[in-house]
Enzyme design. Sequence first.
Site, PDB file in Angstrom:
ATOM      1  N   SER A 164      -9.355 -14.223  -2.882  1.00 25.83           N
ATOM      2  CA  SER A 164      -9.462 -12.767  -2.991  1.00 25.83           C
ATOM      3  C   SER A 164     -10.745 -12.405  -3.734  1.00 25.83           C
ATOM      4  O   SER A 164     -11.226 -13.168  -4.570  1.00 25.83           O
ATOM      5  CB  SER A 164      -8.256 -12.215  -3.758  1.00 25.83           C
ATOM      6  OG  SER A 164      -8.512 -10.881  -4.148  1.00 25.83           O
ATOM      7  N   HIS A 187       0.835  -1.220   0.000  1.00 29.13           N
ATOM      8  CA  HIS A 187       0.000   0.000   0.000  1.00 29.13           C
ATOM      9  C   HIS A 187       0.865   1.264   0.000  1.00 29.13           C
ATOM     10  O   HIS A 187       1.902   1.316   0.664  1.00 29.13           O
ATOM     11  CB  HIS A 187      -0.898  -0.015   1.239  1.00 29.13           C
ATOM     12  CG  HIS A 187      -1.973   1.010   1.241  1.00 29.13           C
ATOM     13  ND1 HIS A 187      -1.869   2.197   1.941  1.00 29.13           N
ATOM     14  CD2 HIS A 187      -3.178   1.033   0.632  1.00 29.13           C
ATOM     15  CE1 HIS A 187      -2.972   2.902   1.775  1.00 29.13           C
ATOM     16  NE2 HIS A 187      -3.784   2.224   0.981  1.00 29.13           N
TER      17      HIS A 187
END
Length: 385
Positions: free
Chosen positions: A322, A121
């Site tokens: 996911s 991130h």
Amino acid sequence: MKQLPKEDSKKLDKLMNHLQEAAETFLGYPCNRTFDYSALYPFLGLPINNVGDPFMPSVFGLNTHALEREVLDIFKSYTHAPSDSFWGYITNGGTEGNMYGIFLARELHPDGMVYYSEDTHYSVNKIMRVLHARNIMIKSQSNGEMDYDDLYETVRIHRDVPPIIFANIGTTMKGAVDNLDKIRGIMKRLAIPRYYIHADAALSGMILPFVDHPQPCDFRAGIDSISISGHKMIGSPIPCGVVLAKKGNVERIARSVEYIGTFDTTLTGSRNAVTPLFLWYAFKSTGREGFRNIIAECIENADYAIDKMSHFGIDAWRNYNSITVVFPRPGAALVSKWQLAVQQKIAHIITMPHVTRKQIDRFVAELAADLIDTDHADHKKSNRQ
Ligand SMILES: *Cc1c(COP(=O)(O)O)cnc(C)c1O
């Protein structure tokens, strides 16, 4: 209640209309919008504040520490934290939890080197700068997972300093999970005696506890701390999250910051006392079985989206466990309308609980038209960079 001047009241109405409209095409970011916390609205009328350590008595009595501890206890069971020796608090979001994890690691290993993959991130770079932590970026594989050969080689060169591994449990763009067993294996092969693993599980920290075959992702897999967002899978109108760590580690650094009868263990001073109530309410009203069902449906919808896209010849894929569906980046209009997250040649949608098959159908039809129309044909061949 005080009355607003008419034009200001209109402004609010206009904003509400705009937000409600935008919420109808909200596919790219992992913020669940299916929540109803209206039972808690009376709490918004009180000046509550969770300042301080949730496990310590505080002079500031208007707090929700008791329910915050209940929420922490639930996260403890989801992440298999050591039951009598864990610590944590409700944060303002995933970033604060990551900063806390690296802060703790850096205090324990002042000369430590932080390793994180390219797919980490964007906020992590800032965290390194704020904490003045030495760090090295590790290459990623094409699916977004860390490149373990690169990790091995890089740690090998810096064997004289303790490694601090910032592991992704669900990367932001591709939902990839770094393999904690492989990472620990590398530490073993290099005979590294002291290391620290922080897990950034912003979204997947609320997915993997509810699937049949989760990747190693929690304290059982040797992590030292974990950060999970609250406003992502659980859903909240106010950003929030949780950080959990081993109590022994926290105590080692807490001593040095003890002051006026309590422990200033949290990163921020004043803390939100409402968000712990939201999370508590979500857990109590949905329950473990409820989350299992929600997650199963999200995964089915991710596969549904992939099937639909494949039907149009669009190269769409997802990582195991996911709900982030990756496909070639379309034109700017579509990106803006459906609020898609994009990075270089790829874009994604995330089939959060509020995303319906009807929305997926509409979106995929527009995506197919766009990719054919605007000559993104080269992207179609491969988006796996
Ligand atoms: C969203 C996200 C974050 C940041 O979380 P915030 O709650 O927005 O602060 C960190 N890491 C990953 C992998 C994320 O997806």
